[in-house]
Every structure is written in structure tokens, then in C-alpha cells.
Design an enzyme around this catalytic site. Structure first.
Site, PDB file in Angstrom:
ATOM      1  N   LEU A   1     -12.158 -52.288  12.999  1.00 47.32           N
ATOM      2  CA  LEU A   1     -11.152 -51.600  12.191  1.00 47.32           C
ATOM      3  C   LEU A   1     -11.410 -50.104  12.178  1.00 47.32           C
ATOM      4  O   LEU A   1     -10.500 -49.306  12.043  1.00 47.32           O
ATOM      5  CB  LEU A   1     -11.213 -52.103  10.745  1.00 47.32           C
ATOM      6  CG  LEU A   1     -10.623 -53.467  10.442  1.00 47.32           C
ATOM      7  CD1 LEU A   1     -10.970 -53.867   9.021  1.00 47.32           C
ATOM      8  CD2 LEU A   1      -9.120 -53.447  10.633  1.00 47.32           C
TER       9      LEU A   1
ATOM     10  N   GLY B   1     -21.702 -47.090   9.595  1.00 41.87           N
ATOM     11  CA  GLY B   1     -21.564 -48.323  10.359  1.00 41.87           C
ATOM     12  C   GLY B   1     -20.178 -48.520  10.940  1.00 41.87           C
ATOM     13  O   GLY B   1     -19.297 -47.672  10.814  1.00 41.87           O
TER      14      GLY B   1
ATOM     15  N   VAL C   1     -16.830 -51.035  11.098  1.00 44.41           N
ATOM     16  CA  VAL C   1     -16.154 -52.005  10.239  1.00 44.41           C
ATOM     17  C   VAL C   1     -15.306 -52.949  11.100  1.00 44.41           C
ATOM     18  O   VAL C   1     -14.547 -52.507  11.944  1.00 44.41           O
ATOM     19  CB  VAL C   1     -15.258 -51.299   9.208  1.00 44.41           C
ATOM     20  CG1 VAL C   1     -14.638 -52.305   8.266  1.00 44.41           C
ATOM     21  CG2 VAL C   1     -16.055 -50.277   8.432  1.00 44.41           C
TER      22      VAL C   1
ATOM     23  N   LYS D   1     -18.661 -54.550   7.177  1.00 49.61           N
ATOM     24  CA  LYS D   1     -19.292 -53.311   7.653  1.00 49.61           C
ATOM     25  C   LYS D   1     -20.675 -53.637   8.175  1.00 49.61           C
ATOM     26  O   LYS D   1     -21.529 -54.133   7.463  1.00 49.61           O
ATOM     27  CB  LYS D   1     -19.373 -52.286   6.519  1.00 49.61           C
ATOM     28  CG  LYS D   1     -20.185 -51.074   6.906  1.00 49.61           C
ATOM     29  CD  LYS D   1     -19.939 -49.904   5.992  1.00 49.61           C
ATOM     30  CE  LYS D   1     -18.815 -49.048   6.506  1.00 49.61           C
ATOM     31  NZ  LYS D   1     -18.571 -47.839   5.753  1.00 49.61           N
TER      32      LYS D   1
ATOM     33  N   ASP E   1     -18.450 -38.637  -0.767  1.00 50.37           N
ATOM     34  CA  ASP E   1     -17.787 -38.550   0.536  1.00 50.37           C
ATOM     35  C   ASP E   1     -16.318 -38.935   0.399  1.00 50.37           C
ATOM     36  O   ASP E   1     -15.799 -39.745   1.157  1.00 50.37           O
ATOM     37  CB  ASP E   1     -18.501 -39.436   1.559  1.00 50.37           C
ATOM     38  CG  ASP E   1     -18.141 -39.050   2.982  1.00 50.37           C
ATOM     39  OD1 ASP E   1     -17.523 -37.974   3.173  1.00 50.37           O
ATOM     40  OD2 ASP E   1     -18.458 -39.818   3.913  1.00 50.37           O
TER      41      ASP E   1
END
Ligand code: NAG
Ligand code: NAG
Ligand code: NAG
Ligand code: NAG
Ligand code: NAG
Ligand code: NAG
Ligand code: NAG
Ligand code: NAG
Ligand code: NAG
Length: 896
Positions: A564, A570, A572, A586, A687
Site C-alpha cells: 500500500l 516500514g 505497509v 506494517k 510526523d
């Protein structure tokens, strides 16, 4: 090959000679047993203490033979054995008893003889048991296999053959899937212990016939746990001990009045509701009962002295005082929900002893009396309680769009104030009671089994005007036929607008269907620990462990086709569970995260799972396996906001209009507000950016990827790990000093707002230096009105003044959020308070224009927000009512 006489066949030499062939066969087997036992001896590194040295294996310690000199029993538990079980063990074809518990044996468990009666291998390090291991083992009585690190496996169906089984203990044995039905039909089964696995689904109905005494199914670790009702316990009258805690069982505690041996009942940490039945309190043998952390209602149960009771934690008892009865309204409502199976949706929010205090889902009062019950579209099944009739002030009873069965109780005709009854789209049957005297509006369509008399009026005269599937029936007592025809015309007119669901009526006031666009979302069952103020404990986290096999399977072995997106530590992957639930997995980049110890990682996960909010993407589970660290999140079908803002064309998406953007901004603000103010622990996201804002089916937004930085090792010097954020979104003081406060997120949020207004990415390297950072450019452009118009994303239709004004306000807010000084930035609560009225106002024009369309003065559009609908409704009713429907404004401000 010499057979020694003293080995005792119990036969003479003559017979020996006579049956030479037979004896040769037997001696050959005996030889095999010796050979097999020697293989076993080596495989398990038999310690000297066992003295497995004699050539005659029948003389070995902890080994027994039968008269035929065949090994029938091996009992080598608790010897600190290292090694494995050789596959040759299957050749011990008369083995009855095999025990090797509490060792360090590894590898696959080999097949064993069909003659086996007791099989005990618990507390070892075995990796698997063949699924057909029990095939043909008809004499098996006792199995203990728990506490082995098996790879996940389904309950072995081969056990069906073991009709003599009495005890099956497989706690902590990596079992997945459902409990099979056949266990309920095993005539000798007394003890079934399956706690601490990853089982899911319901209790088999066949348990009703079982004479089990000990049933331990507690603490399932999987994503789903065991669920459904525990009603089958009612028929399990042999039970002495039943542990079901730490699952997702729902519904009522059944009647236990025939359970005279039951002494230990643990039902805590489930979702059980309704009142505790007096039969439980009266159990003659009861010693321990645990009910903590359910949604149990009614009065606090009282038990005989001497019974150890645990019922602290959340429940929904109507009073804190033992023996204090509930108010009559509470009692009436409890007897109403009982035949509906005690739905969690209601139990969750029915707190205290006053259904009229404004927080009881589905209940609306006026002057301390219940006037309106709205149970529409709640997924209810069960029957309609005649107790509704005791709510004499009730004017509107709406039960439409559920799966109710049974009749419409006759008692309802006695209700003096009832003006509207809607039971449409259920599965009701039987005769429809005739409501006398007063004009009552009744909706019963969509119940194919309800009695015929009702269908004739609408199909005779309604003919062409009414669509077949919207058959509507109206009962009028004391009103003439002429009036009835007039009424039908009104109905037909109403149904012409059925798409918009606008109703207006004359008989009994305004008819309106209260549906809020967010209802469904909020209504989803919340996990118990959301409301639990306590610190995260190991059990919470354990409940979220998902086997790697499952994750591999659902992501097609992490295939590229399932990716995705990447980023945030990482990659996903999309996954789909077998029940169709979509998830996002994830897979953490290993290098960065390996330094963090496992327990620390778990502790962090425990904290992250505490954060549950409708605008925060939920962490559903995790998996630690070797170097693999995987996090499982809910799946957000519409993907990241960035896609919808910056690359909608490439992705074939509709651009977001201003109203949508406003809504998304509010959703994000609420999500971040929650993270900042969460009772457990304040999170700073660090973030926040459009690629971390995810949209669901309904285009409502949730904040994702918070807290991941906590999973990274601390004390690293590199800027990348110390600074979690993404350049462009970093607040100046954070970039300069690494100091983290919630104001860091406020800054990033301001940048996101600017991106939503402009449709421009935060950094645009093609622009001159003074314009390349969005914040600089935006500030400059804000300085005068002409240039301000230029910042607005050209795709936004900002022609009308209201929209322009709204954009202006949000722009100012964005500027404020991006103030250089952290203490000049507002907090997220302030942001929410600015955005909320704008969102409200943005919906208003829709409402006004649609009421024009219909020509109706009081047109109600279901697209409007609920608070608006309620306000209009209240003003029309001309009375002050206390109203609560899930998702109302006051609730959604801060939902924890
Ligand atoms: C075990 O039995 C199989 C066939 O039944 C035979 O081939 C094998 O040699 C036997 N092994 C031992 C060690 O007895
Ligand atoms: C298993 O082996 C470990 C070390 O290898 C030892 O500490 C432990 O006591 C052993 N367990 C048993 C039950 O023998
Ligand atoms: C569960 O089994 C594993 C080995 O398979 C063991 O390490 C762990 O301690 C067991 N858990 C409990 C609570 O006994
Ligand atoms: C219980 O046993 C009876 C008779 O053996 C059988 O007819 C019935 O279907 C069983 N009930 C369940 C729920 O398995
Ligand atoms: C029980 O859990 C399963 C998943 O294991 C789910 O499909 C089902 O809908 C749940 N049933 C209830 C009554 O919650
Ligand atoms: C359980 O027992 C009741 C009577 O006590 C009976 O009516 C019901 O059918 C039984 N249920 C099952 C599943 O056997
Ligand atoms: C039930 O609660 C009692 C009292 O708090 C406690 O001692 C006992 O361990 C609990 N039993 C279970 C199975 O949790
Ligand atoms: C309603 O009652 C519950 C339980 O007593 C309480 O927690 C809640 O604050 C009350 N709500 C209002 C609005 O009074
Ligand atoms: C509530 O209903 C009762 C009975 O219908 C009535 O007597 C009472 O006045 C009502 N209460 C209020 C405050 O309207």
C-alpha cells in the site's frame, strides 16, 4: 533372535513350538521395541540417572511392558531432557501411555500407536503435532499438550475418533480457528482446557449436551477471541468450573439454576450485559465468581458470605450501593433489552440509574418520562418486549431496520400516548394488533411474514403511486374512510421524496428519521480497555498478538502486489482476513529497530494500543517473530490525504471540495487533540503530514503512524532518528534543538492546513528560494487580499462569499499554527473550536437548498448534521426535551 524362557510368555515350550510362527512374529516385535527404545534413548540424550543400559528394555526405569514383552508405557517427564522424539516411536504398537512433560524436547511430535490412552507432552519445545495424529486413537482418554511453541494450527479434527476422551488440556498451544462441534458430543469428556490460544468464534451449540465439569476457555490471544453468547451454559448442568474470561462474549449471563455443582465461575473481561441473574447469586456450591469488566447492568449482585467475588472495574450497575434497587424506568428498559439479547451498543452507554440524564443511547425523555425510543438500525435481533407498554409517556417507538422476529405485542395497543410506531424492515411475524381510537402512524413494511390484513389497503388503493417495496400501511381508528384516502395521498406524496427521506406529517406531529452520518462509525463496539483508566498490562498486549503465519497468508506472503505504501519505518501491505475484514500490515524495516529489546517493544505497543479514537487509525495487533516486527492497523480504503490533494488526477480521483477539506481538517484536529490530551499518556505525533492522514470509505479522516518513533532506539545521534519528522513540516525549534512539545504538531498541522488550502506541496524546489517553503510563501501571500486569492487551490470553487470567508478563517488559523514561537501557536483544542463552527456552517446551505427543493416548510435533510436536525426537531416539537443520540455534538468534541 533367541527367545529366553524367563521372559515369560506364560506359555510352555510345547506351545512355543506349536506356535512357532506366531512366536517368531512376537519376538520380532519385541526386537523392534528394543530397537525403537534405543533410538529413543539416543534421540533424547537419556541421562545416566535413567539407567537405560540393560539389554532388556522392559527393565528400563520409567518404561513398562505388558506380558507380551511389549512396551506399553513410557514416562519420562521432568528430566530436563534435550533432544527430540524419533519417528520410530510409532512402531511401539502397543504403547498405551506416553508422558514426557516438562523437558526441553524439540521438533515435530511423531505419530504414536492407535492404542494410546494417555498422551502428555506439555511444557516442551515441540514445534508441531501432525493434524491427523489422533486418527484411529479410539482408546485415548487423556491428552495434555499445552505450553509448547507449536506453529499455529487448527483444532485437530482427528480427535473425533477418540470417543473415550475424558480430558483434553491444550492451554497455550497456538490453536487457531473455532472450537469444533464434535467436542460437545464426546460422551466421556469431563475436562476441556483451551485457554491462552488464539481461538475465535462461538461456543458450539453441541455443548448443551455435554457433561463437562471443567471448561476453561479463557484468555484467547487472537485478534477476535471467542465471541457470541454464553447461553449454552444454561444446559451444561454438570459444570463445576467455568472460565471464560478475557474473551469477547456478549449477551446475558444465562439462567444457571440447575447447576448445583458449579463452584468457580470467571466471566470477567467480556462484553456481557443485562442484569446478573439471581440463579448465579443463588448457586449452592459457588465459591469464586469473577464479573469484572463487562457491561453488566441492573443492581449490584449480592452473593452469600464466603463467596470470593471480583466485580470491580467497569460494569454498568445502576447504583454503587449493594442491594439498592434500580429505578422503575431502568427496570423497564432492562426487561426491554433482555429479549433483544442485551445489545452491547445500548449497554455501553446506559450508565447510572437515570435513563433521562441525556446520555442513554436511543432514549429521549421529556420531564423525566421516556417519550421517544429510537432503536433503528442497531443490528438488533430478538423480539419486541411487551414491557414497552409500561412506558406510558412514549409517543414514538422506532425499531425499523433491524432483524427483529416474533410478533408485535398486543400490549402496545394500550399505550395512551403512542403516535408513531415504526417496525419496518425487520423479520416480524404473526397478527398485527389493531390499535384503537387514536390515530397512530404505523410502519410495518419490509416484514414479509406479518399478517395479511395490513397489505390490502396499500395494494388496493395505492396501486401505481407506491413502489412495491415501500408498501406502507396505516392504521386509523375513529377516522373516516375519506380521511383515510386523504392520508394515503399524503403518504404517497411523502414517498415521492423517499430518496431524500423527508417526511412531514399531520397526524401526531412531525415524522422524522434521525440518522446521523457518523452514527455507524461511533456506534462500533469500543474495546473495554478504552474506558479503563488502569495502566496497560501484559494481558492487553498479549491479546493483540497475531501469528506471523496469519499475516503471511493474508498479505499473500508480503507480495509486492499488496504493497500500500512505504515510509514511517516500514512497508505497509494490504491484507484481507478470511472474514473479509481488510487490514493494513506494517512490516518494520529490521535494521533500524532491532536494537530495541523485545520487552521494550512490547511495552511501547501496549502504550500505543491505549490510543483509541475515531480520528486515530487504530492499532489492531502486532507480531514479533524472529527479526520480524509487524504492526497491524485498520484499513483505510481511500488512502492518504496527500493522494487526494496532490495527485488526484493521476489516481483518477475526484478533487476535494472545500467542505470536504474542512471536514478532514476538523477530523485531523480532533485526532491530534485526542493524542495530546489522552488520559493515559500524551502523545506528540512528530510526523504529521498529508501522507499520514488516511481517509476511510466515507472520506472521514484519521491520523496514522503516531508514536512509531517510540519504537526506534533512543540516544542515537543521527538526525533522522532523533528527529522523527519530515522536512518542511518540522517546527523551527524542533529542527534546531530536537525539543518535543505538543506545539510541534500544531506547527505541522498548520502546514497541512496550508497544503489543503493551496493544493501545493510543502516544498517546491522549482520555485525561487524565498517561495520554495510553503510557509514562507503563504505568509507573504496572506498580506493582501488580491494575492490571497492566488494561494487558493484553483480546483476549489470559492466564488461565493461564505466559502471565501471560511477559507480566509482557516488561512488565518494556519498562519497562527505556523508561528515561529511555539508559545504563539494555539493548542489543538482551540483549533477544533475554530474549525467546528465552519464545518457546521458549510453544511447549512445544503439543508436550506434541499428544503426549497421539496417545497416543504419543514423539510429535513438527512445529510445535515445531527445537532442541526435535533435543533429543528426540537423547535417544531415546541417543548424542551433531553435528547441523546450517539454522535451528538457535545460528545464528539472530546471522545476518549
Ligand atoms: C518400524 O516399522 C516399519 C514398518 O512397520 C519398518 O519398516 C521399520 O523398519 C520399523 N523400524 C524400526 C526401527 O523398528
Ligand atoms: C531447558 O534448557 C534450558 C537451558 O538450555 C534450562 O535453563 C531449562 O531449565 C531447561 N528446562 C527444562 C524444563 O528442562
Ligand atoms: C506458553 O508457551 C510458551 C512456549 O510455547 C512458553 O514459553 C510460555 O511461558 C507459555 N506461557 C505461559 C503463560 O505458560
Ligand atoms: C443433543 O443430543 C440429542 C440426542 O442425542 C440430539 O438429538 C440433539 O440434537 C443434541 N443437541 C445438540 C445441540 O447437539
Ligand atoms: C465473532 O467473531 C467472528 C470472527 O471470529 C466474527 O466473524 C463474528 O461476526 C463475531 N460474532 C459476533 C456475534 O460478534
Ligand atoms: C437447553 O435446555 C432447555 C431446557 O432446560 C431446552 O429447552 C433447550 O432446548 C436446551 N437447549 C439445547 C441447545 O439443548
Ligand atoms: C477471581 O477473583 C478472585 C478475587 O479477586 C481472585 O482471587 C481469583 O484469582 C480470580 N479468578 C480468576 C480465574 O481470575
Ligand atoms: C448521566 O449519568 C451517568 C452515570 O451516573 C454520569 O456518568 C453522567 O455524567 C450523567 N450525565 C449527565 C449529562 O448528567
Ligand atoms: C410523567 O408521566 C406521568 C404518568 O404519565 C405523569 O403523571 C407525570 O406528570 C409525568 N411527568 C412529567 C414531569 O411530565
Amino acid at each position: 533372535m533367541m527367545e529366553k524362557p524367563q521372559l515369560g510368555f506364560g506359555v510352555s515350550f510345547i506351545i512355543y513350538r506349536l506356535f512357532l510362527v506366531l512366536s517368531v512374529a512376537i519376538s520380532a516385535f519385541s526386537q523392534y521395541d528394543a530397537e525403537v527404545m534405543n533410538i529413543l534413548k539416543n534421540a533424547i540424550n537419556a541421562p545416566p540417572s535413567l539407567r537405560w543400559t540393560d539389554p532388556d528394555v522392559c527393565k528400563w526405569r520409567r518404561v513398562d511392558c505388558n506380558a507380551g514383552h511389549r512396551v506399553i508405557s513410557i514416562q519420562i517427564g521432568n528430566l530436563n531432557l534435550q533432544g527430540f522424539l524419533p519417528k520410530e516411536l510409532e512402531n511401539l504398537s502397543e504403547l498405551q501411555l506416553f508422558e514426557c512433560q516438562q523437558n526441553n524436547l524439540t521438533g515435530q511430535v511423531p505419530y504414536l500407536s492407535k492404542t494410546l490412552q494417555r498422551f502428555v507432552i506439555r511444557d516442551n519445545k515441540f514445534s508441531s503435532i501432525p493434524n491427523d495424529f489422533f486418527k484411529g486413537m479410539t482408546m485415548l482418554q487423556e491428552v495434555r499438550i499445552g505450553n509448547n511453541p507449536f506453529s499455529p494450527w487448527f483444532f485437530p479434527s482427528s480427535l473425533k475418533d477418540s470417543v473415550a476422551l475424558q480430558t483434553f488440556v491444550a492451554a497455550n498451544a497456538s490453536l487457531v480457528g473455532r472450537i469444533p462441534d464434535f467436542l460437545g458430543t464426546m460422551p466421556s469428556l469431563v475436562s476441556l482446557v483451551l485457554n491462552s490460544n488464539s481461538l475465535e468464534g462461538g461456543l458450539p451449540a453441541s455443548f448443551a449436551n455435554s457433561s463437562m465439569e471443567e471448561l476453561l476457555l479463557n484468555s484467547q490471544n487472537g485478534n477476535y477471541k471467542l465471541n457470541g453468547t454464553i447461553e449454552v451454559l444454561q444446559n451444561m448442568t454438570s459444570l463445576k468450573q467455568v472460565w471464560l474470561h478475557g474473551n469477547s462474549f456478549s449477551g446475558p449471563i444465562p439462567d444457571l439454576s440447575n447447576h448445583d455443582q458449579l463452584s468457580d465461575v470467571s466471566l470477567r473481561d467480556n462484553q456481557l450485559a443485562c442484569a446478573v441473574p439471581s440463579s448465579l447469586m443463588a448457586l449452592p456450591s459457588l465459591q469464586v465468581v469473577n464479573l469484572t469488566d463487562n457491561f453488566l447492568q441492573g443492581p449490584i449482585p449480592t452473593f452469600k458470605s464466603g463467596v470470593v467475588v471480583d466485580m470491580s472495574g467497569i460494569n454498568r450497575f445502576c447504583s454503587n450501593v449493594p442491594r439498592q434497587q434500580c429505578s422503575p424506568l431502568v427496570n423497564a428498559l432492562l426487561s426491554i433489552v433482555q429479549p433483544l439479547g442485551c445489545p452491547l451498543k445500548l449497554a455501553e452507554n446506559w450508565k447510572g440509574n437515570d435513563p433521562c440524564n441525556g446520555t442513554w443511547t436511543g432514549i429521549v425523555c421529556s420531564g423525566g418520562n421516556i417519550t421517544f425510543v429510537n432503536f433503528q438500525e442497531m443490528g438488533l435481533s430478538g423480539t419486541i418486549s411487551p414491557t414497552f407498554a409500561s412506558l406510558t409517556s412514549l409517543t414514538r417507538l422506532l425499531l425499523a431496520n433491524n432483524s427483529l422476529t416474533g410478533p408485535i405485542p398486543n400490549e402496545l395497543i394500550t399505550m395512551p400516548n403512542l403516535r408513531e410506531l415504526d417496525v419496518s424492515n425487520n423479520n416480524l411475524g404473526g397478527h398485527v394488533p389493531s390499535f384503537p381510537k387514536k390515530s397512530i402512524i404505523i410502519r410495518i413494511h419490509g416484514n414479509p411474514n406479518l399478517g395479511k390484513p395490513l397489505e390490502s389497503p396499500s395494494s388496493n388503493s395505492g396501486g401505481n403511486g407506491i413502489k412495491k417495496k415501500h408498501q406502507l400501511s396505516i392504521f386509523i381508528g375513529g377516522i373516516g374512510v375519506g380521511l383515510m384516502i386523504l392520508l394515503l395521498i399524503v403518504v404517497i406524496v411523502s414517498f415521492m421524496f423517499v430518496k431524500k427521506l423527508k417526511y412531514f406529517g399531520k397526524f401526531g406531529g412531525l415524522i422524522m428519521k434521525l440518522v446521523h452520518p457518523h452514527d455507524g462509525e461511533v456506534g462500533k463496539a469500543m474495546k473495554i480497555y478504552v474506558e479503563d483508566g488502569g495502566a496497560p498490562n501484559q494481558a492487553d498486549v498479549q491479546g493483540m498478538v497475531i501469528p506471523i503465519q496469519v499475516l503471511k497468508e493474508v498479505t499473500n506472503n508480503f507480495s509486492n502486489a499488496n504493497i500500500l505504501g512505504k515510509g514511517g519505518f516500514g512497508t505497509v501491505y494490504r491484507g484481507e482476513l478470511h472474514d473479509g475484514t481488510k487490514i493494513a500490515v506494517k512490516r518494520m524495516d529490521s535494521g533500524l529497530l532491532m536494537e530495541k529489546g523485545l520487552s521494550e517493544f512490547r511495552a511501547e505497543i501496549a502504550v500505543l494500543t491505549q490510543a483509541r479514537h475515531r480520528h486515530v487509525v487504530a492499532l489492531l495487533g502486532y507480531c514479533l517473530d524472529g527479526n520480524e516486527r509487524l504492526l497491524v492497523y485498520e484499513y483505510m480504503s481511500q488512502g492518504a490525504l496527500s493522494k487526494h490533494l496532490f495527485s488526484w488526477k493521476e489516481n483518477g480521483l475526484e478533487p476535494l471540495d472545500w467542505t470536504r477539506r474542512l471536514n478532514i481538517a476538523l477530523d485531523v484536529a480532533r485526532g491530534v487533540e485526542y493524542l495530546h490530551a489522552s488520559a493515559q499518556q500524551s502523545f506528540v505525533h512528530r510526523d504529521l503530514k498529508p501522507s499520514n492522514v488516511l481517509l476511510g470509505d466515507d472520506m472521514r479522516a484519521k491520523v496514522s503512524d503516531f508514536g512509531l518513533v517510540r519504537l526506534a532506539p533512543e540516544g542515537r545521534n543521527s538526525v533522522e532518528t532523533r528527529l522523527a519528522g519530515t522536512f518542511g513540516y518540522l517546527a523551527p525549534e524542533y529542527a534546531a534543538t530536537g525539543r518535543v512539545t505538543t506545539k510541534v504538531d500544531v506547527y505541522s498541522f498548520g502546514v497541512v492546513l496550508m497544503e489543503m488550502i493551496t493544493g501545493r506541496r510543502v516544498l517546491d524546489h522549482s520555485l525561487p528560494e524565498e517561495d520554495f517553503h510553503l510557509v514562507m510563501w503563504f505568509r507573504r501571500m496572506m498580506q493582501n487580499n488580491d494575492s490571497f486569492r492566488k494561494v487558493i487551490d484553483p480546483i476549489i470553487n470559492a466564488d461565493d462569499e461564505a466559502t471565501m470567508c471560511s477559507i480566509r478563517t482557516v488561512s488565518e488559523l494556519a498562519g497562527l499554527c505556523c508561528a515561529n514561537e511555539p508559545h504563539h501557536r494555539p493548542n489543538m483544542g482551540y483549533v477544533v473550536n475554530i474549525l467546528w463552527p465552519l464545518v457546521q456552517a458549510a453544511w447549512k446551505p445544503i439543508m436550506e437548498s434541499s428544503s426549497d427543493e421539496s417545497g416543504g416548510k419543514y423539510g429535513i435533510d438527512l445529510d445535515m448534521t445531527l445537532p442541526q436536525a435535533l435543533r429543528i426537531w426540537q423547535s417544531l416539537e415546541g417543548q424542551s426535551s433531553s435528547i441523546f443520540v450517539k454522535g451528538s455534538a457535545s460528545q464528539s468534541f472530546v471522545t476518549k
